[in-house]
Write a protein that holds these residues in place. Structure first.
Motif, PDB file in Angstrom:
ATOM      1  N   GLU A  13       0.840  -1.211   0.000  1.00 51.57           N
ATOM      2  CA  GLU A  13       0.000   0.000   0.000  1.00 51.57           C
ATOM      3  C   GLU A  13       0.872   1.257   0.000  1.00 51.57           C
ATOM      4  O   GLU A  13       0.602   2.221  -0.721  1.00 51.57           O
ATOM      5  CB  GLU A  13      -0.944   0.001   1.209  1.00 51.57           C
ATOM      6  N   VAL A  14       1.927   1.238   0.815  1.00 49.92           N
ATOM      7  CA  VAL A  14       2.846   2.384   0.861  1.00 49.92           C
ATOM      8  C   VAL A  14       3.473   2.589  -0.512  1.00 49.92           C
ATOM      9  O   VAL A  14       3.528   3.711  -1.033  1.00 49.92           O
ATOM     10  CB  VAL A  14       3.929   2.167   1.946  1.00 49.92           C
ATOM     11  N   ILE A  15       3.939   1.484  -1.122  1.00 49.19           N
ATOM     12  CA  ILE A  15       4.562   1.570  -2.451  1.00 49.19           C
ATOM     13  C   ILE A  15       3.542   2.064  -3.482  1.00 49.19           C
ATOM     14  O   ILE A  15       3.844   2.948  -4.292  1.00 49.19           O
ATOM     15  CB  ILE A  15       5.149   0.202  -2.857  1.00 49.19           C
ATOM     16  N   ASP A  16       2.301   1.531  -3.428  1.00 53.47           N
ATOM     17  CA  ASP A  16       1.256   1.983  -4.354  1.00 53.47           C
ATOM     18  C   ASP A  16       0.999   3.473  -4.184  1.00 53.47           C
ATOM     19  O   ASP A  16       0.865   4.211  -5.171  1.00 53.47           O
ATOM     20  CB  ASP A  16      -0.049   1.197  -4.130  1.00 53.47           C
ATOM     21  N   ASN A  17       0.925   3.923  -2.924  1.00 50.79           N
ATOM     22  CA  ASN A  17       0.694   5.355  -2.660  1.00 50.79           C
ATOM     23  C   ASN A  17       1.852   6.208  -3.187  1.00 50.79           C
ATOM     24  O   ASN A  17       1.637   7.276  -3.762  1.00 50.79           O
ATOM     25  CB  ASN A  17       0.498   5.616  -1.164  1.00 50.79           C
ATOM     26  N   LEU A  18       3.070   5.709  -3.010  1.00 51.54           N
ATOM     27  CA  LEU A  18       4.229   6.438  -3.521  1.00 51.54           C
ATOM     28  C   LEU A  18       4.176   6.530  -5.049  1.00 51.54           C
ATOM     29  O   LEU A  18       4.443   7.586  -5.633  1.00 51.54           O
ATOM     30  CB  LEU A  18       5.527   5.765  -3.078  1.00 51.54           C
ATOM     31  N   TYR A  19       3.832   5.395  -5.700  1.00 56.41           N
ATOM     32  CA  TYR A  19       3.715   5.411  -7.157  1.00 56.41           C
ATOM     33  C   TYR A  19       2.604   6.354  -7.622  1.00 56.41           C
ATOM     34  O   TYR A  19       2.760   7.076  -8.611  1.00 56.41           O
ATOM     35  CB  TYR A  19       3.466   3.996  -7.722  1.00 56.41           C
ATOM     36  N   ARG A  20       1.470   6.343  -6.904  1.00 54.76           N
ATOM     37  CA  ARG A  20       0.368   7.246  -7.242  1.00 54.76           C
ATOM     38  C   ARG A  20       0.827   8.704  -7.123  1.00 54.76           C
ATOM     39  O   ARG A  20       0.589   9.524  -8.005  1.00 54.76           O
ATOM     40  CB  ARG A  20      -0.833   6.991  -6.316  1.00 54.76           C
ATOM     41  N   GLY A  21       1.503   8.997  -6.014  1.00 54.21           N
ATOM     42  CA  GLY A  21       2.020  10.363  -5.816  1.00 54.21           C
ATOM     43  C   GLY A  21       3.011  10.747  -6.894  1.00 54.21           C
ATOM     44  O   GLY A  21       2.989  11.875  -7.411  1.00 54.21           O
ATOM     45  N   LEU A  22       3.888   9.807  -7.245  1.00 52.48           N
ATOM     46  CA  LEU A  22       4.869  10.049  -8.295  1.00 52.48           C
ATOM     47  C   LEU A  22       4.168  10.314  -9.630  1.00 52.48           C
ATOM     48  O   LEU A  22       4.520  11.245 -10.364  1.00 52.48           O
ATOM     49  CB  LEU A  22       5.801   8.837  -8.419  1.00 52.48           C
ATOM     50  N   GLU A  24       1.082  11.449 -10.079  1.00 48.86           N
ATOM     51  CA  GLU A  24       0.416  12.754 -10.019  1.00 48.86           C
ATOM     52  C   GLU A  24       1.435  13.881 -10.186  1.00 48.86           C
ATOM     53  O   GLU A  24       1.177  14.854 -10.904  1.00 48.86           O
ATOM     54  CB  GLU A  24      -0.332  12.902  -8.686  1.00 48.86           C
ATOM     55  N   ALA A  25       2.595  13.751  -9.541  1.00 50.03           N
ATOM     56  CA  ALA A  25       3.635  14.777  -9.665  1.00 50.03           C
ATOM     57  C   ALA A  25       4.115  14.865 -11.113  1.00 50.03           C
ATOM     58  O   ALA A  25       4.351  15.961 -11.646  1.00 50.03           O
ATOM     59  CB  ALA A  25       4.806  14.458  -8.730  1.00 50.03           C
ATOM     60  N   HIS A  26       4.231  13.689 -11.767  1.00 48.50           N
ATOM     61  CA  HIS A  26       4.662  13.663 -13.165  1.00 48.50           C
ATOM     62  C   HIS A  26       3.626  14.369 -14.055  1.00 48.50           C
ATOM     63  O   HIS A  26       3.987  15.141 -14.946  1.00 48.50           O
ATOM     64  CB  HIS A  26       4.878  12.212 -13.612  1.00 48.50           C
ATOM     65  N   GLU A  27       2.344  14.096 -13.805  1.00 47.16           N
ATOM     66  CA  GLU A  27       1.282  14.754 -14.584  1.00 47.16           C
ATOM     67  C   GLU A  27       1.309  16.261 -14.358  1.00 47.16           C
ATOM     68  O   GLU A  27       1.152  17.044 -15.293  1.00 47.16           O
ATOM     69  CB  GLU A  27      -0.091  14.188 -14.196  1.00 47.16           C
ATOM     70  N   GLU A  28       1.501  16.664 -13.102  1.00 49.37           N
ATOM     71  CA  GLU A  28       1.560  18.090 -12.768  1.00 49.37           C
ATOM     72  C   GLU A  28       2.748  18.748 -13.470  1.00 49.37           C
ATOM     73  O   GLU A  28       2.643  19.848 -14.010  1.00 49.37           O
ATOM     74  CB  GLU A  28       1.700  18.242 -11.246  1.00 49.37           C
ATOM     75  N   LEU A  29       3.872  18.052 -13.495  1.00 46.96           N
ATOM     76  CA  LEU A  29       5.062  18.553 -14.190  1.00 46.96           C
ATOM     77  C   LEU A  29       4.754  18.735 -15.677  1.00 46.96           C
ATOM     78  O   LEU A  29       5.103  19.760 -16.272  1.00 46.96           O
ATOM     79  CB  LEU A  29       6.230  17.586 -14.006  1.00 46.96           C
ATOM     80  N   HIS A  30       4.072  17.754 -16.263  1.00 48.84           N
ATOM     81  CA  HIS A  30       3.727  17.820 -17.681  1.00 48.84           C
ATOM     82  C   HIS A  30       2.834  19.036 -17.956  1.00 48.84           C
ATOM     83  O   HIS A  30       3.068  19.780 -18.916  1.00 48.84           O
ATOM     84  CB  HIS A  30       3.028  16.518 -18.102  1.00 48.84           C
ATOM     85  N   VAL A  31       1.832  19.247 -17.113  1.00 48.65           N
ATOM     86  CA  VAL A  31       0.928  20.403 -17.275  1.00 48.65           C
ATOM     87  C   VAL A  31       1.727  21.700 -17.176  1.00 48.65           C
ATOM     88  O   VAL A  31       1.557  22.619 -17.986  1.00 48.65           O
ATOM     89  CB  VAL A  31      -0.205  20.350 -16.213  1.00 48.65           C
ATOM     90  N   THR A  32       2.629  21.761 -16.183  1.00 45.99           N
ATOM     91  CA  THR A  32       3.445  22.965 -16.006  1.00 45.99           C
ATOM     92  C   THR A  32       4.341  23.200 -17.220  1.00 45.99           C
ATOM     93  O   THR A  32       4.482  24.330 -17.695  1.00 45.99           O
ATOM     94  CB  THR A  32       4.306  22.836 -14.723  1.00 45.99           C
ATOM     95  N   GLN A  33       4.924  22.110 -17.751  1.00 49.66           N
ATOM     96  CA  GLN A  33       5.770  22.236 -18.942  1.00 49.66           C
ATOM     97  C   GLN A  33       4.957  22.769 -20.124  1.00 49.66           C
ATOM     98  O   GLN A  33       5.437  23.599 -20.896  1.00 49.66           O
ATOM     99  CB  GLN A  33       6.413  20.893 -19.294  1.00 49.66           C
ATOM    100  N   GLU A  34       3.715  22.304 -20.253  1.00 51.35           N
ATOM    101  CA  GLU A  34       2.852  22.799 -21.337  1.00 51.35           C
ATOM    102  C   GLU A  34       2.563  24.290 -21.154  1.00 51.35           C
ATOM    103  O   GLU A  34       2.583  25.057 -22.112  1.00 51.35           O
ATOM    104  CB  GLU A  34       1.544  22.003 -21.385  1.00 51.35           C
ATOM    105  N   LYS A  35       2.298  24.679 -19.892  1.00 48.39           N
ATOM    106  CA  LYS A  35       2.032  26.100 -19.627  1.00 48.39           C
ATOM    107  C   LYS A  35       3.258  26.942 -19.958  1.00 48.39           C
ATOM    108  O   LYS A  35       3.144  28.005 -20.562  1.00 48.39           O
ATOM    109  CB  LYS A  35       1.651  26.314 -18.154  1.00 48.39           C
ATOM    110  N   VAL A  36       4.440  26.465 -19.567  1.00 51.22           N
ATOM    111  CA  VAL A  36       5.677  27.195 -19.866  1.00 51.22           C
ATOM    112  C   VAL A  36       5.867  27.290 -21.377  1.00 51.22           C
ATOM    113  O   VAL A  36       6.209  28.355 -21.908  1.00 51.22           O
ATOM    114  CB  VAL A  36       6.897  26.516 -19.188  1.00 51.22           C
TER     115      VAL A  36
END
Length: 131
Positions: A13-22, A24-36
């Protein structure tokens, strides 16, 4: 056995949560890169428009200088014609209006240039803030 299975389950569960967080962070990075990228494109467009405005301004300055010379020549001709008591030509009378119109066009172009420079500055600030 049961305690070990529980521990493994919790670890998963901890590993799954870490992967989920990772993820989400990757998606957020992608959105930010698109905005930039979008802001960089806007900046490039504005810089192009800024260079065009600077070119327009240079042309307007040259035109004002030319018309200024023409105006001085016209004043000299006007003085000569007055001295001869000959009515001035229509061209002599209208060149001053041309000069004033060119001055107004120069002021308009300079105002446009200032607005473009302000917009480019704001966009650069936004890009720096995002970085």
């Amino acid at each position: 056995g049961t305690a070990k299975r529980e521990a493994v389950k919790e670890d998963r569960e901890v590993i799954d949560n870490l992967y989920r967080g990772l993820h989400e962070a990757h998606e957020e990075l992608h959105v930010t890169q698109e905005k930039v990228a979008t802001l960089e494109n806007e900046k490039a467009t504005l810089l192009t428009r800024l260079h065009q405005a600077e070119g327009d301004r240079s042309k307007a300055v040259l035109e004002v200088e030319e018309l200024g010379k023409k105006y001085v020549e016209t004043l000299e001709l006007l003085t000569l014609e007055r001295n001869k008591r000959v009515p001035p030509s229509a061209e002599t009378l209208y060149s001053r209006d041309d000069h004033l119109r060119a001055l107004q066009a120069l002021q308009d172009t300079q105002a446009k240039l200032s607005r473009f420079q302000l917009t480019v500055g704001k966009l650069e600030g936004e890009i720096v803030d995002r970085e």
